[in-house]
Design a protein around this motif. Structure first.
Motif, short mmCIF file in Angstrom:
data_model
loop_
_atom_site.label_atom_id
_atom_site.label_comp_id
_atom_site.label_asym_id
_atom_site.label_seq_id
_atom_site.Cartn_x
_atom_site.Cartn_y
_atom_site.Cartn_z
N VAL A 178 10.45 -35.42 -10.55
CA VAL A 178 9.43 -34.60 -9.88
C VAL A 178 9.66 -34.54 -8.39
O VAL A 178 8.93 -33.86 -7.68
CB VAL A 178 8.02 -35.18 -10.15
CG1 VAL A 178 7.70 -35.10 -11.63
CG2 VAL A 178 7.92 -36.63 -9.67
N THR A 179 10.67 -35.25 -7.91
CA THR A 179 10.93 -35.24 -6.47
C THR A 179 11.58 -33.92 -6.10
O THR A 179 12.63 -33.57 -6.61
CB THR A 179 11.86 -36.39 -6.08
OG1 THR A 179 11.28 -37.61 -6.51
CG2 THR A 179 12.10 -36.40 -4.58
N PRO A 180 10.95 -33.12 -5.27
CA PRO A 180 11.51 -31.81 -4.91
C PRO A 180 12.74 -31.99 -4.03
O PRO A 180 12.90 -32.99 -3.35
CB PRO A 180 10.37 -31.14 -4.16
CG PRO A 180 9.58 -32.27 -3.58
CD PRO A 180 9.66 -33.37 -4.58
N VAL A 198 5.45 -27.77 -7.17
CA VAL A 198 6.07 -28.78 -8.01
C VAL A 198 6.01 -28.38 -9.48
O VAL A 198 6.98 -28.49 -10.23
CB VAL A 198 5.38 -30.15 -7.80
CG1 VAL A 198 5.88 -31.17 -8.81
CG2 VAL A 198 5.62 -30.65 -6.38
N ARG A 199 4.80 -27.90 -9.91
CA ARG A 199 4.67 -27.47 -11.31
C ARG A 199 5.62 -26.33 -11.63
O ARG A 199 6.21 -26.27 -12.71
CB ARG A 199 3.22 -27.08 -11.60
CG ARG A 199 2.29 -28.27 -11.80
CD ARG A 199 0.99 -27.84 -12.44
NE ARG A 199 0.19 -27.01 -11.56
CZ ARG A 199 -0.69 -27.49 -10.67
NH1 ARG A 199 -0.86 -28.81 -10.57
NH2 ARG A 199 -1.38 -26.70 -9.90
N LEU A 200 5.76 -25.39 -10.66
CA LEU A 200 6.64 -24.25 -10.88
C LEU A 200 8.09 -24.71 -11.05
O LEU A 200 8.81 -24.23 -11.94
CB LEU A 200 6.53 -23.27 -9.71
CG LEU A 200 7.40 -22.00 -9.82
CD1 LEU A 200 7.03 -21.21 -11.08
CD2 LEU A 200 7.25 -21.14 -8.58
N GLU A 201 8.50 -25.66 -10.21
CA GLU A 201 9.87 -26.17 -10.30
C GLU A 201 10.10 -26.88 -11.63
O GLU A 201 11.16 -26.75 -12.26
CB GLU A 201 10.15 -27.14 -9.14
CG GLU A 201 10.26 -26.47 -7.77
CD GLU A 201 11.42 -25.50 -7.69
OE1 GLU A 201 11.27 -24.46 -7.02
OE2 GLU A 201 12.45 -25.77 -8.33
N ILE A 206 12.37 -27.15 -17.26
CA ILE A 206 12.31 -27.25 -18.73
C ILE A 206 12.71 -25.94 -19.39
O ILE A 206 13.23 -25.94 -20.52
CB ILE A 206 10.91 -27.72 -19.20
CG1 ILE A 206 9.84 -26.67 -18.88
CG2 ILE A 206 10.55 -29.06 -18.60
CD1 ILE A 206 8.49 -26.99 -19.48
N ALA A 207 12.47 -24.81 -18.71
CA ALA A 207 12.91 -23.53 -19.26
C ALA A 207 14.44 -23.48 -19.32
O ALA A 207 15.03 -23.00 -20.30
CB ALA A 207 12.37 -22.37 -18.42
N ALA A 208 15.09 -23.99 -18.27
CA ALA A 208 16.55 -24.02 -18.27
C ALA A 208 17.08 -24.95 -19.35
O ALA A 208 18.08 -24.66 -20.01
CB ALA A 208 17.06 -24.46 -16.89
N LEU A 209 16.41 -26.10 -19.55
CA LEU A 209 16.83 -27.02 -20.59
C LEU A 209 16.67 -26.42 -21.97
O LEU A 209 17.48 -26.64 -22.87
CB LEU A 209 16.03 -28.33 -20.48
CG LEU A 209 16.37 -29.22 -19.28
CD1 LEU A 209 15.39 -30.37 -19.18
CD2 LEU A 209 17.79 -29.73 -19.38
N ARG A 210 15.58 -25.65 -22.16
CA ARG A 210 15.38 -24.99 -23.45
C ARG A 210 16.47 -23.95 -23.69
O ARG A 210 17.04 -23.84 -24.77
CB ARG A 210 14.00 -24.32 -23.49
CG ARG A 210 13.72 -23.58 -24.82
CD ARG A 210 12.59 -22.58 -24.67
NE ARG A 210 12.91 -21.59 -23.63
CZ ARG A 210 12.03 -20.69 -23.17
NH1 ARG A 210 10.81 -20.65 -23.64
NH2 ARG A 210 12.39 -19.84 -22.23
#
Length: 231
Positions: A178-180, A198-201, A206-210
Motif C-alpha cells: 500500500v506504500t505509494p 491509494v484505493r485507486l492505485e 489487482i486489475a493488472a494481476l487479474r
C-alpha cells in the motif's frame, strides 16, 4: 554406456573368431577313432565340418552323434554333458559346440566317434577350449546396465532441481503493498496521495494481476470489495 556397447561387440567378435581355440587338443573324424591328449579340467567337444556357403538356417545342424572317451589305466572316465553352442563360420569352415567334458587327469585318451553324418563334408569332432575372456562380455553388460540406471537417476535429479529453481507462483489472497511510489523531489515537497488515490492505485494493481492471470475473477472481486470497504 558409450564404452560398454563397442566393448561388448568387440568382446563377442574376439571370443568367437580369435580366442575360441575349439580344436586346440586335436580332432577325430566321424566316424573314426584316435588318441587325443587332453588336459585336466573342462574340454569342449565341437562338430567341425566344411560347408558350401552359409549353413542352412543360419547354423550348422547337429545330427545324432556319439562319442566314447576311454581314459588311461586307473583314471576315471571324463564326464560328458551336452552343451549345444552357436555356429561359427569362417571361409566355409564351420564348427558348433556339442558337448563339454570334465577331465579328471591330464593324459592320452582313446576317442571313438560315430554319427549320421552322410550329408556333411569332412565331419570330425574337435577337442579344445573356449575363450578365457568369455566372462568379459558380462562385465560390459554390467557397465551398460549401470550407465542406464545412472542416466535415469540423473535425469530425475535434474528435473527436481529445475522445479525447485522455478519462480514461485503468486499466492491468491496475499496482502498487496500500500506504500505509494513517491516521485523524486525537484523543487517542491513530494505529493502524498490521499485515501482515494491509494484505493485507486490498489484497484489498478489487482486489475493488472487479474488480466495477467495471477488472480481469478472471484479473487479479484473479493479483493476489490475489501479495498472499497477501506480495509
Amino acid at each position: 554406456m558409450v564404452v560398454a556397447v563397442p566393448g561388448f561387440i568387440a568382446t563377442l567378435v574376439l571370443n568367437a573368431f580369435v580366442l575360441d581355440d575349439y580344436d586346440a587338443y586335436g580332432e577325430v573324424p566321424v566316424p573314426g577313432s584316435a588318441s587325443v591328449h587332453l588336459p585336466r579340467g573342462e574340454v569342449t567337444i565341437s562338430l567341425h565340418a566344411d560347408v558350401i556357403g552359409s549353413p542352412s538356417g543360419g547354423g550348422l545342424p547337429v545330427p545324432p552323434l556319439s562319442v566314447t572317451i576311454a581314459p588311461p589305466n586307473g583314471v576315471a572316465e571324463p564326464v560328458v554333458t551336452e552343451n549345444i553352442g552357436s555356429t561359427t563360420t569362417v571361409n566355409n569352415d564351420a564348427h558348433v559346440r556339442v558337448w563339454v567334458a570334465q577331465v579328471a587327469v591330464d593324459g592320452d585318451y582313446n576317442v571313438t566317434t560315430d554319427g549320421k553324418v552322410g550329408g556333411f563334408i569332412d565331419p570330425r569332432l574337435a577337442f579344445g577350449h573356449g575363450s578365457q575372456l568369455g566372462s568379459l562380455v558380462w562385465v560390459f553388460v554390467g557397465m551398460f546396465a549401470a550407465g542406464l540406471v545412472g542416466t535415469i537417476v540423473a535425469s530425475k535429479w535434474l528435473g527436481s532441481v529445475r522445479r525447485k529453481e522455478a519462480p514461485a507462483a503468486s499466492i491468491p489472497g496475499f496482502e498487496f503493498p500500500v506504500t505509494p511510489v513517491v516521485s523524486p523531489a525537484v523543487t517542491s515537497t513530494p505529493h502524498q496521495p490521499g485515501g482515494e488515490g491509494v484505493r485507486l492505485e490498489r484497484l489498478k494493481t489487482i486489475a493488472a494481476l487479474r488480466d495477467s492471470g495471477a488472480l481469478t475473477d472471484a479473487e479479484f472481486e473479493s479483493e476489490k470489495r475489501r479495498i472499497l470497504d477501506g480495509n
